[in-house]
Design a protein around this motif. Structure first.
Motif, mmCIF file in Angstrom:
data_model
loop_
_atom_site.group_PDB
_atom_site.id
_atom_site.type_symbol
_atom_site.label_atom_id
_atom_site.label_comp_id
_atom_site.label_asym_id
_atom_site.label_seq_id
_atom_site.Cartn_x
_atom_site.Cartn_y
_atom_site.Cartn_z
ATOM 1 N N ILE A 1 0.852 -1.197 0.000
ATOM 2 C CA ILE A 1 0.000 0.000 0.000
ATOM 3 C C ILE A 1 0.885 1.243 0.000
ATOM 4 O O ILE A 1 0.700 2.146 -0.821
ATOM 5 C CB ILE A 1 -0.960 0.019 1.208
ATOM 6 C CG1 ILE A 1 -2.041 -1.045 1.060
ATOM 7 C CG2 ILE A 1 -1.617 1.411 1.333
ATOM 8 C CD1 ILE A 1 -2.931 -1.192 2.289
ATOM 9 N N GLY A 2 1.840 1.298 0.919
ATOM 10 C CA GLY A 2 2.653 2.495 1.070
ATOM 11 C C GLY A 2 3.622 2.753 -0.066
ATOM 12 O O GLY A 2 3.748 3.876 -0.547
ATOM 13 N N ALA A 3 4.306 1.718 -0.513
ATOM 14 C CA ALA A 3 5.357 1.902 -1.512
ATOM 15 C C ALA A 3 4.861 1.772 -2.945
ATOM 16 O O ALA A 3 5.505 2.291 -3.857
ATOM 17 C CB ALA A 3 6.482 0.894 -1.276
ATOM 18 N N ARG A 4 3.735 1.091 -3.149
ATOM 19 C CA ARG A 4 3.278 0.861 -4.519
ATOM 20 C C ARG A 4 1.903 1.447 -4.810
ATOM 21 O O ARG A 4 1.731 2.133 -5.817
ATOM 22 C CB ARG A 4 3.288 -0.643 -4.809
ATOM 23 C CG ARG A 4 4.695 -1.248 -4.758
ATOM 24 C CD ARG A 4 4.721 -2.748 -5.019
ATOM 25 N NE ARG A 4 4.149 -3.049 -6.310
ATOM 26 C CZ ARG A 4 3.456 -4.152 -6.569
ATOM 27 N NH1 ARG A 4 3.247 -5.054 -5.640
ATOM 28 N NH2 ARG A 4 2.960 -4.369 -7.776
ATOM 29 N N LEU A 5 0.902 1.135 -3.970
ATOM 30 C CA LEU A 5 -0.469 1.546 -4.288
ATOM 31 C C LEU A 5 -0.656 3.055 -4.184
ATOM 32 O O LEU A 5 -1.215 3.677 -5.099
ATOM 33 C CB LEU A 5 -1.475 0.822 -3.392
ATOM 34 C CG LEU A 5 -2.952 1.115 -3.693
ATOM 35 C CD1 LEU A 5 -3.316 0.663 -5.111
ATOM 36 C CD2 LEU A 5 -3.853 0.446 -2.667
#
Length: 161
Positions: A66-70
């Motif tokens: 979630i944090g690094a990609r989404l």
């Protein structure tokens, strides 16, 4: 009709997060059934360790993805220029746009995630407290993903069709 690379990246990342969320939810349900108590932490059964490992893996992967990609993929799909933005700036921008309830809350959830997997020679009480914090944080991460899912489906209806 071919989709823009930003939309395809969002679609792929979103699907990955949903997969992690589903398995994390199953692990949380299993843990709830087991109802581990502080006295159980020092002598876990093989099955308890497997469930905790599954929980830890899916929790950290979900939060990482979630944090690094989404979150960056959402901004890119919305044609935001994030190339020079720090992580904090990205979180603040998502909060401004109404995609994230609180940038500070996400940062707190990230801190809890970073503290959780370490196997320091802590007391049983400290390990149990860290587990409880991670369980609560994982529930909140799932809630945030659900809110993001509603926004994604609203703003990018073709993505989830």
């Amino acid at each position: 009709m071919s989709q823009k690379p930003e939309i395809l990246a969002l679609q792929q990342t979103y699907a990955s997060c949903r997969g992690h969320a589903q398995i994390l939810g199953e692990a949380l349900a299993d843990l709830q059934l087991r109802n581990l108590q502080i006295q159980d932490i020092s002598h876990l059964s093989k099955e308890d360790r497997r469930i905790l490992d599954q929980f830890a893996y899916r929790y950290t992967r979900l939060q990482d993805d979630i944090g690094a990609r989404l979150l960056p993929a959402i901004l890119r799909a919305m044609e935001e220029d994030i190339a020079t933005m720090s992580v904090a700036d990205r979180l603040n921008r998502l909060e401004q746009l109404g995609w994230l309830p609180s940038a500070d809350e996400w940062s707190d959830l990230r801190r809890i995630r970073n503290e959780f997997p370490h196997d320091y020679p802590d007391t049983v009480a400290e390990r149990f407290a860290r587990l409880q914090m991670a369980l609560n944080a994982s529930q909140r991460a799932l809630e945030i993903l659900e809110a993001l899912s509603r926004k994604i489906e609203q703003h990018f209806p073709d993505l989830t069709a």
